[in-house]
Design a protein around this motif. Structure first.
Motif, PDB file in Angstrom:
ATOM      1  N   ARG A  65      -7.293   2.802  -9.720  1.00 34.25           N
ATOM      2  CA  ARG A  65      -6.428   3.903 -10.163  1.00 34.25           C
ATOM      3  C   ARG A  65      -5.037   3.785  -9.551  1.00 34.25           C
ATOM      4  NH1 ARG A  65      -8.211   8.998  -7.945  1.00 34.25           N
ATOM      5  NH2 ARG A  65     -10.157   7.923  -8.134  1.00 34.25           N
ATOM      6  N   HIS A  66      -4.990   3.535  -8.249  1.00 33.87           N
ATOM      7  CA  HIS A  66      -3.710   3.410  -7.556  1.00 33.87           C
ATOM      8  C   HIS A  66      -2.887   2.254  -8.126  1.00 33.87           C
ATOM      9  CE1 HIS A  66      -0.760   3.287  -4.324  1.00 33.87           C
ATOM     10  NE2 HIS A  66      -0.941   1.974  -4.345  1.00 33.87           N
ATOM     11  N   CYS A  67      -3.513   1.108  -8.307  1.00 31.63           N
ATOM     12  CA  CYS A  67      -2.795  -0.078  -8.781  1.00 31.63           C
ATOM     13  C   CYS A  67      -2.318   0.086 -10.222  1.00 31.63           C
ATOM     14  CB  CYS A  67      -3.663  -1.318  -8.631  1.00 31.63           C
ATOM     15  SG  CYS A  67      -3.958  -1.764  -6.893  1.00 31.63           S
ATOM     16  N   LYS A  68      -3.122   0.719 -11.069  1.00 31.08           N
ATOM     17  CA  LYS A  68      -2.706   0.971 -12.456  1.00 31.08           C
ATOM     18  C   LYS A  68      -1.500   1.899 -12.486  1.00 31.08           C
ATOM     19  CE  LYS A  68      -7.133   0.179 -14.681  1.00 31.08           C
ATOM     20  NZ  LYS A  68      -8.305   0.777 -15.337  1.00 31.08           N
ATOM     21  N   GLU A  69      -1.526   2.951 -11.679  1.00 29.89           N
ATOM     22  CA  GLU A  69      -0.404   3.892 -11.627  1.00 29.89           C
ATOM     23  C   GLU A  69       0.847   3.218 -11.080  1.00 29.89           C
ATOM     24  OE1 GLU A  69       1.860   7.047 -12.304  1.00 29.89           O
ATOM     25  OE2 GLU A  69      -0.219   6.867 -12.979  1.00 29.89           O
TER      26      GLU A  69
ATOM     27  N   THR B 148       0.826  -1.204   0.000  1.00 25.23           N
ATOM     28  CA  THR B 148       0.000   0.000   0.000  1.00 25.23           C
ATOM     29  C   THR B 148       0.862   1.257   0.000  1.00 25.23           C
ATOM     30  OG1 THR B 148      -0.197  -0.115   2.411  1.00 25.23           O
ATOM     31  CG2 THR B 148      -1.984  -1.080   1.111  1.00 25.23           C
ATOM     32  N   CYS B 149       2.139   1.115   0.317  1.00 24.82           N
ATOM     33  CA  CYS B 149       3.083   2.239   0.302  1.00 24.82           C
ATOM     34  C   CYS B 149       4.025   2.176  -0.907  1.00 24.82           C
ATOM     35  CB  CYS B 149       3.925   2.236   1.577  1.00 24.82           C
ATOM     36  SG  CYS B 149       2.954   2.425   3.064  1.00 24.82           S
ATOM     37  N   GLY B 150       3.809   1.210  -1.785  1.00 26.62           N
ATOM     38  CA  GLY B 150       4.658   1.081  -2.958  1.00 26.62           C
ATOM     39  C   GLY B 150       5.941   0.312  -2.706  1.00 26.62           C
ATOM     40  N   SER B 151       6.084  -0.300  -1.555  1.00 22.93           N
ATOM     41  CA  SER B 151       7.283  -1.090  -1.251  1.00 22.93           C
ATOM     42  C   SER B 151       6.997  -2.561  -1.531  1.00 22.93           C
ATOM     43  CB  SER B 151       7.694  -0.915   0.215  1.00 22.93           C
ATOM     44  OG  SER B 151       8.107   0.392   0.458  1.00 22.93           O
TER      45      SER B 151
ATOM     46  N   GLU C 199      -3.658  -7.656  -6.061  1.00 19.98           N
ATOM     47  CA  GLU C 199      -3.748  -8.683  -5.018  1.00 19.98           C
ATOM     48  C   GLU C 199      -2.929  -8.286  -3.787  1.00 19.98           C
ATOM     49  OE1 GLU C 199      -3.096 -13.485  -4.495  1.00 19.98           O
ATOM     50  OE2 GLU C 199      -1.941 -12.432  -6.027  1.00 19.98           O
ATOM     51  N   GLY C 200      -1.704  -7.836  -4.002  1.00 26.82           N
ATOM     52  CA  GLY C 200      -0.874  -7.395  -2.881  1.00 26.82           C
ATOM     53  C   GLY C 200      -1.481  -6.214  -2.159  1.00 26.82           C
ATOM     54  N   PHE C 201      -1.980  -5.265  -2.934  1.00 22.70           N
ATOM     55  CA  PHE C 201      -2.587  -4.072  -2.350  1.00 22.70           C
ATOM     56  C   PHE C 201      -3.812  -4.434  -1.510  1.00 22.70           C
ATOM     57  CE2 PHE C 201      -5.202  -0.291  -2.208  1.00 22.70           C
ATOM     58  CZ  PHE C 201      -4.285   0.702  -1.934  1.00 22.70           C
ATOM     59  N   LEU C 202      -4.676  -5.271  -2.055  1.00 25.76           N
ATOM     60  CA  LEU C 202      -5.896  -5.652  -1.333  1.00 25.76           C
ATOM     61  C   LEU C 202      -5.592  -6.450  -0.069  1.00 25.76           C
ATOM     62  CD1 LEU C 202      -8.301  -6.560  -4.273  1.00 25.76           C
ATOM     63  CD2 LEU C 202      -8.401  -4.542  -2.780  1.00 25.76           C
ATOM     64  N   ASN C 203      -4.561  -7.259  -0.108  1.00 26.63           N
ATOM     65  CA  ASN C 203      -4.188  -8.023   1.083  1.00 26.63           C
ATOM     66  C   ASN C 203      -3.668  -7.132   2.202  1.00 26.63           C
ATOM     67  OD1 ASN C 203      -4.928 -10.466   0.001  1.00 26.63           O
ATOM     68  ND2 ASN C 203      -2.868 -11.062  -0.575  1.00 26.63           N
ATOM     69  N   ALA C 204      -3.175  -5.955   1.855  1.00 26.00           N
ATOM     70  CA  ALA C 204      -2.542  -5.087   2.845  1.00 26.00           C
ATOM     71  C   ALA C 204      -3.404  -3.889   3.258  1.00 26.00           C
ATOM     72  CB  ALA C 204      -1.203  -4.581   2.316  1.00 26.00           C
ATOM     73  N   THR C 205      -4.445  -3.603   2.518  1.00 25.56           N
ATOM     74  CA  THR C 205      -5.231  -2.404   2.804  1.00 25.56           C
ATOM     75  C   THR C 205      -6.281  -2.669   3.882  1.00 25.56           C
ATOM     76  OG1 THR C 205      -6.471  -0.586   1.816  1.00 25.56           O
ATOM     77  CG2 THR C 205      -6.990  -2.786   1.024  1.00 25.56           C
ATOM     78  N   MET C 206      -6.698  -1.606   4.504  1.00 28.24           N
ATOM     79  CA  MET C 206      -7.724  -1.700   5.555  1.00 28.24           C
ATOM     80  C   MET C 206      -9.126  -1.505   4.983  1.00 28.24           C
ATOM     81  SD  MET C 206      -5.932  -2.381   8.138  1.00 28.24           S
ATOM     82  CE  MET C 206      -6.986  -2.142   9.535  1.00 28.24           C
ATOM     83  N   GLY C 207      -9.247  -1.388   3.671  1.00 31.15           N
ATOM     84  CA  GLY C 207     -10.556  -1.298   3.044  1.00 31.15           C
ATOM     85  C   GLY C 207     -11.212   0.063   3.118  1.00 31.15           C
TER      86      GLY C 207
END
Length: 82
Positions: A71-75, A18-21, A54-62
């Motif tokens: 938008r975030h994932c495409k960028e 979620t932080c791009g790492s 998938e990585g983003f969704l696993n780490a986000t708080m929704g």
């Protein structure tokens, strides 16, 4: 395995999608690699939108809308592929 001393972080490779790492530089080949949600590494050319999401969704708080996540994932995928 990568020696933690070779990375920009003193304590080793970080994974925080979620932080791009979600990438790291391999100490053996010197190339950038992507860390999947399953904590495996793949080559940058193999990274897909689905893997980033998938990585983003696993780490986000929704707290984001589906549109914001897309938008975030495409960028982020564009940045990874540069």
């Amino acid at each position: 395995m990568n020696n933690p001393d070779n990375d920009i972080y003193e304590s080793g490779i970080w994974y925080a999608p979620t932080c791009g790492s979600d990438t790291f530089k391999c100490e053996k080949c010197g190339k950038l690699n992507f860390i999947t949600a399953g904590f495996t590494a793949i080559k940058i050319k193999e990274v897909t939108f689905e893997k980033v999401k998938e990585g983003f969704l696993n780490a986000t708080m929704g707290t984001l809308t589906d549109e914001q996540i897309e938008r975030h994932c495409k960028e982020h995928l564009k940045q990874i592929k540069k």
